[in-house]
Design a protein around this motif. Structure first.
Motif, PDB file in Angstrom:
ATOM      1  N   ASP A 123      52.167  39.143  14.732  1.00 47.16           N
ATOM      2  CA  ASP A 123      51.248  38.631  13.680  1.00 47.16           C
ATOM      3  C   ASP A 123      50.953  37.269  13.433  1.00 47.16           C
ATOM      4  OD1 ASP A 123      52.821  39.431  11.868  1.00 47.16           O
ATOM      5  OD2 ASP A 123      51.678  41.249  11.474  1.00 47.16           O
ATOM      6  N   GLU A 124      50.264  37.311  11.716  1.00 49.17           N
ATOM      7  CA  GLU A 124      49.749  35.384  12.085  1.00 49.17           C
ATOM      8  C   GLU A 124      51.419  36.536  10.673  1.00 49.17           C
ATOM      9  OE1 GLU A 124      47.329  39.086   9.452  1.00 49.17           O
ATOM     10  OE2 GLU A 124      47.581  37.882  11.879  1.00 49.17           O
ATOM     11  N   GLY A 126      54.244  36.580  11.518  1.00 46.25           N
ATOM     12  CA  GLY A 126      55.258  36.488  11.915  1.00 46.25           C
ATOM     13  C   GLY A 126      56.145  37.938  12.267  1.00 46.25           C
ATOM     14  N   ASN A 127      55.257  39.105  12.098  1.00 42.58           N
ATOM     15  CA  ASN A 127      55.511  40.705  12.396  1.00 42.58           C
ATOM     16  C   ASN A 127      55.398  41.003  13.776  1.00 42.58           C
ATOM     17  OD1 ASN A 127      56.824  41.008   9.582  1.00 42.58           O
ATOM     18  ND2 ASN A 127      54.306  41.232   9.184  1.00 42.58           N
ATOM     19  N   PRO A 128      56.134  41.175  14.731  1.00 43.46           N
ATOM     20  CA  PRO A 128      55.807  42.266  15.996  1.00 43.46           C
ATOM     21  C   PRO A 128      54.773  43.380  16.162  1.00 43.46           C
ATOM     22  CG  PRO A 128      57.872  43.020  14.978  1.00 43.46           C
ATOM     23  CD  PRO A 128      57.617  42.394  14.382  1.00 43.46           C
ATOM     24  N   ILE A 129      53.748  42.974  17.304  1.00 39.40           N
ATOM     25  CA  ILE A 129      52.844  43.747  17.251  1.00 39.40           C
ATOM     26  C   ILE A 129      53.033  44.565  17.605  1.00 39.40           C
ATOM     27  CG2 ILE A 129      51.282  42.196  15.996  1.00 39.40           C
ATOM     28  CD1 ILE A 129      50.105  40.843  18.773  1.00 39.40           C
ATOM     29  N   LEU A 130      53.964  45.032  18.606  1.00 38.42           N
ATOM     30  CA  LEU A 130      54.170  45.802  19.357  1.00 38.42           C
ATOM     31  C   LEU A 130      54.712  46.693  18.950  1.00 38.42           C
ATOM     32  CD1 LEU A 130      54.899  46.183  23.177  1.00 38.42           C
ATOM     33  CD2 LEU A 130      56.840  44.923  22.123  1.00 38.42           C
ATOM     34  N   ASN A 131      54.085  48.159  19.978  1.00 40.05           N
ATOM     35  CA  ASN A 131      54.367  49.502  19.557  1.00 40.05           C
ATOM     36  C   ASN A 131      55.660  49.534  19.605  1.00 40.05           C
ATOM     37  OD1 ASN A 131      54.520  51.884  18.228  1.00 40.05           O
ATOM     38  ND2 ASN A 131      53.201  52.812  19.873  1.00 40.05           N
ATOM     39  N   VAL A 132      56.987  49.571  19.017  1.00 42.21           N
ATOM     40  CA  VAL A 132      58.205  50.361  19.379  1.00 42.21           C
ATOM     41  C   VAL A 132      58.673  50.762  18.369  1.00 42.21           C
ATOM     42  CG1 VAL A 132      60.413  49.000  19.177  1.00 42.21           C
ATOM     43  CG2 VAL A 132      58.829  46.954  19.794  1.00 42.21           C
ATOM     44  N   GLU A 133      58.996  51.982  19.141  1.00 45.89           N
ATOM     45  CA  GLU A 133      60.337  53.596  18.422  1.00 45.89           C
ATOM     46  C   GLU A 133      60.718  52.922  17.536  1.00 45.89           C
ATOM     47  OE1 GLU A 133      61.737  57.914  19.094  1.00 45.89           O
ATOM     48  OE2 GLU A 133      60.950  55.866  20.952  1.00 45.89           O
TER      49      GLU A 133
END
Length: 261
Positions: A123-124, A126-133
């Protein structure tokens, strides 16, 4: 409060995994009896976790070096090494193999987890937006479908594997699961008048396991029969068909019929 034998906590293992720094610290508190091999859990370091956790003799399990020195002392004095000590060393070597396999799997899992985060769209901020468990920080709860009562055959291997060799002193007839624990019931082999309930508790929020044993002199063999109160109550029979129940929240047996209160 019913009478019960002194609670014996055989082993508690606490694992803290700190992914933010890529470092982990594992503290093991071993309170085993001389011959029991108790299932334990471990965690550990980074890509060099094995090296970081090994003792001076190269073992992940420090008990091996300690017991080996005891054996060498017997040999030095020209005395026979006790069979009990030999059995303990072999048990700890089995645990060493378990530690190494567990650490290998943990490192593989952590590497895959980091890979997913690295390759995920950001995201803007720099955080991952993929739903990773996220990595688990506790054992969680046993699924409802696993919470069943099972009869135990004369073969003691199943309860012995779960609770350790100390289980061989008891005649186990039933096993059960609750939300966070595995339980076994029966009586002492050399005194059937003494009922027993074993309980292995897995913390849902920490990597912590404890094993507790409750003996009930004069009650006879205890046999689990059914559940109540969202599986937090295990109804059992004892003695001459009398009925009681074990409350897994209070870790307490009550030798009277459960009335739902």
């Amino acid at each position: 409060m019913t009478n019960r034998a002194k609670k014996v906590i055989l082993v508690t293992t606490v694992i803290a995994v700190l992914l933010s720094s890529g470092t982990a610290i594992a503290k093991n508190f071993d309170k085993q009896s001389k011959t029991d091999l108790i299932e334990r859990n471990t965690s550990a370091g980074t890509e060099k976790g094995f090296e970081n956790l090994q003792d001076a003799e190269g073992y992940l399990n420090p008990k091996i070096a300690e017991l080996t020195k005891m054996k060498e002392e017997y040999i030095r004095r020209g005395e026979k090494v006790p069979e009990e000590l030999e059995a303990k060393i072999e048990g700890e070597k089995e645990y060493e193999a378990y530690l190494r396999e567990t650490e290998k799997k943990r490192l593989e899992y952590e590497k895959e987890h980091e890979k997913k985060l690295k390759n995920a769209p950001k995201d803007e901020k720099g955080n991952p937006i993929l739903n990773v468990e996220p990595l688990k920080h506790g054992f969680g709860y046993f699924p409802k479908e696993q919470q069943v009562i099972k009869k135990v055959d004369t073969d003691p291997s199943t309860p012995g594997f779960i609770f350790g060799r100390g289980m061989l002193e008891y005649e186990i007839n039933t096993m059960a699961k609750s939300n966070i624990s595995i339980l076994a019931s029966g009586c002492k082999k050399d005194n059937e008048d003494v009922g027993v309930i074993w309980q292995k508790i897995y913390s849902p929020t920490e990597f912590e396991v404890s094993v507790e044993k409750y003996e009930y002199p004069g009650k006879g063999a205890i046999t689990f029969k059914s559940y109540a109160d969202d599986n937090n109550i295990l109804i059992f029979t004892y003695g001459d068909g009398q009925e009681g129940y074990f409350d897994v929240r209070a870790n307490e047996a009550v030798f009277e019929k459960y009335n739902g209160n």
